[in-house]
Design a protein around this motif. Sequence first.
Motif, mmCIF file in Angstrom:
data_model
loop_
_atom_site.group_PDB
_atom_site.id
_atom_site.type_symbol
_atom_site.label_atom_id
_atom_site.label_comp_id
_atom_site.label_asym_id
_atom_site.label_seq_id
_atom_site.Cartn_x
_atom_site.Cartn_y
_atom_site.Cartn_z
ATOM 1 N N PRO A 2 -11.084 -9.096 1.442
ATOM 2 C CA PRO A 2 -10.415 -9.694 0.284
ATOM 3 C C PRO A 2 -9.109 -8.969 -0.032
ATOM 4 C CG PRO A 2 -12.272 -8.362 -0.422
ATOM 5 C CD PRO A 2 -12.295 -8.381 1.062
ATOM 6 N N TYR A 3 -8.141 -9.732 -0.403
ATOM 7 C CA TYR A 3 -6.853 -9.193 -0.805
ATOM 8 C C TYR A 3 -6.622 -9.517 -2.268
ATOM 9 C CZ TYR A 3 -5.866 -8.713 4.163
ATOM 10 O OH TYR A 3 -5.922 -8.352 5.478
ATOM 11 N N THR A 4 -5.846 -8.691 -2.917
ATOM 12 C CA THR A 4 -5.425 -8.984 -4.284
ATOM 13 C C THR A 4 -3.923 -9.152 -4.284
ATOM 14 O OG1 THR A 4 -5.222 -6.632 -4.784
ATOM 15 C CG2 THR A 4 -7.318 -7.669 -5.311
ATOM 16 N N LYS A 5 -3.437 -9.992 -5.175
ATOM 17 C CA LYS A 5 -1.999 -10.234 -5.279
ATOM 18 C C LYS A 5 -1.424 -9.429 -6.424
ATOM 19 C CE LYS A 5 -0.566 -14.502 -3.268
ATOM 20 N NZ LYS A 5 0.072 -15.777 -3.461
ATOM 21 N N GLU A 6 -0.334 -8.750 -6.139
ATOM 22 C CA GLU A 6 0.374 -8.003 -7.168
ATOM 23 C C GLU A 6 1.462 -8.884 -7.761
ATOM 24 O OE1 GLU A 6 1.903 -4.512 -5.325
ATOM 25 O OE2 GLU A 6 -0.066 -3.605 -5.090
ATOM 26 N N GLU A 7 2.130 -8.342 -8.779
ATOM 27 C CA GLU A 7 3.280 -9.051 -9.334
ATOM 28 C C GLU A 7 4.321 -9.188 -8.229
ATOM 29 O OE1 GLU A 7 4.724 -6.766 -12.604
ATOM 30 O OE2 GLU A 7 2.757 -6.643 -13.526
ATOM 31 N N GLY A 8 4.976 -10.273 -8.165
ATOM 32 C CA GLY A 8 5.988 -10.491 -7.144
ATOM 33 C C GLY A 8 5.420 -11.094 -5.874
ATOM 34 N N GLY A 9 4.109 -11.325 -5.806
ATOM 35 C CA GLY A 9 3.517 -12.011 -4.673
ATOM 36 C C GLY A 9 3.105 -11.125 -3.511
ATOM 37 N N ARG A 10 3.253 -9.807 -3.626
ATOM 38 C CA ARG A 10 2.843 -8.932 -2.522
ATOM 39 C C ARG A 10 1.316 -8.848 -2.464
ATOM 40 N NH1 ARG A 10 5.811 -3.462 -3.532
ATOM 41 N NH2 ARG A 10 4.999 -3.969 -5.571
ATOM 42 N N LEU A 11 0.799 -8.772 -1.241
ATOM 43 C CA LEU A 11 -0.640 -8.651 -1.058
ATOM 44 C C LEU A 11 -1.028 -7.179 -1.030
ATOM 45 C CD1 LEU A 11 -1.352 -11.338 1.679
ATOM 46 C CD2 LEU A 11 -1.779 -11.484 -0.765
ATOM 47 N N ASN A 12 -2.136 -6.881 -1.670
ATOM 48 C CA ASN A 12 -2.670 -5.524 -1.693
ATOM 49 C C ASN A 12 -3.987 -5.563 -0.935
ATOM 50 O OD1 ASN A 12 -3.702 -3.039 -2.276
ATOM 51 N ND2 ASN A 12 -3.305 -3.140 -4.468
ATOM 52 N N ASN A 13 -4.101 -4.782 0.140
ATOM 53 C CA ASN A 13 -5.306 -4.829 0.961
ATOM 54 C C ASN A 13 -6.234 -3.645 0.716
ATOM 55 O OD1 ASN A 13 -3.767 -2.892 2.150
ATOM 56 N ND2 ASN A 13 -4.003 -3.635 4.235
ATOM 57 N N PHE A 14 -6.130 -2.987 -0.425
ATOM 58 C CA PHE A 14 -7.078 -1.933 -0.769
ATOM 59 C C PHE A 14 -8.418 -2.553 -1.120
ATOM 60 C CE2 PHE A 14 -3.043 0.252 -1.753
ATOM 61 C CZ PHE A 14 -3.203 1.318 -0.906
ATOM 62 N N ALA A 15 -9.470 -1.797 -0.907
ATOM 63 C CA ALA A 15 -10.812 -2.297 -1.195
ATOM 64 C C ALA A 15 -10.987 -2.538 -2.688
ATOM 65 C CB ALA A 15 -11.855 -1.306 -0.724
ATOM 66 N N ILE A 16 -11.753 -3.554 -3.012
ATOM 67 C CA ILE A 16 -12.082 -3.837 -4.406
ATOM 68 C C ILE A 16 -13.200 -2.885 -4.801
ATOM 69 C CG2 ILE A 16 -13.007 -5.548 -5.989
ATOM 70 C CD1 ILE A 16 -11.683 -7.673 -4.243
ATOM 71 N N GLU A 17 -13.027 -2.159 -5.894
ATOM 72 C CA GLU A 17 -14.021 -1.173 -6.301
ATOM 73 C C GLU A 17 -15.261 -1.853 -6.868
ATOM 74 O OE1 GLU A 17 -12.414 1.750 -8.867
ATOM 75 O OE2 GLU A 17 -10.737 2.208 -7.527
#
Length: 61
Positions: A2-17
């Motif tokens: 799973p990825y999370t989206k940051e402001e500006g549309g960048r994808l964050n591939n850190f694990a969801i805690e």
Amino acid sequence: MPYTKEEGGRLNNFAIEPEVYRAKAPTQAEKRNYVILAVLAVLLVGGLITVAVFASSAGAG
């Protein structure tokens, strides 16, 4: 993954805690089971040591 989206549309591939929770204290039944398992473990290890002592002394004689 799973990825999370940051402001500006960048994808964050850190694990969801995972969600954090408090552990429960063991019940009386669980405590009794822990004592029984501890006694069985001590008997098993003691028995293995006894067998090892007798096996090592049998080969020397």
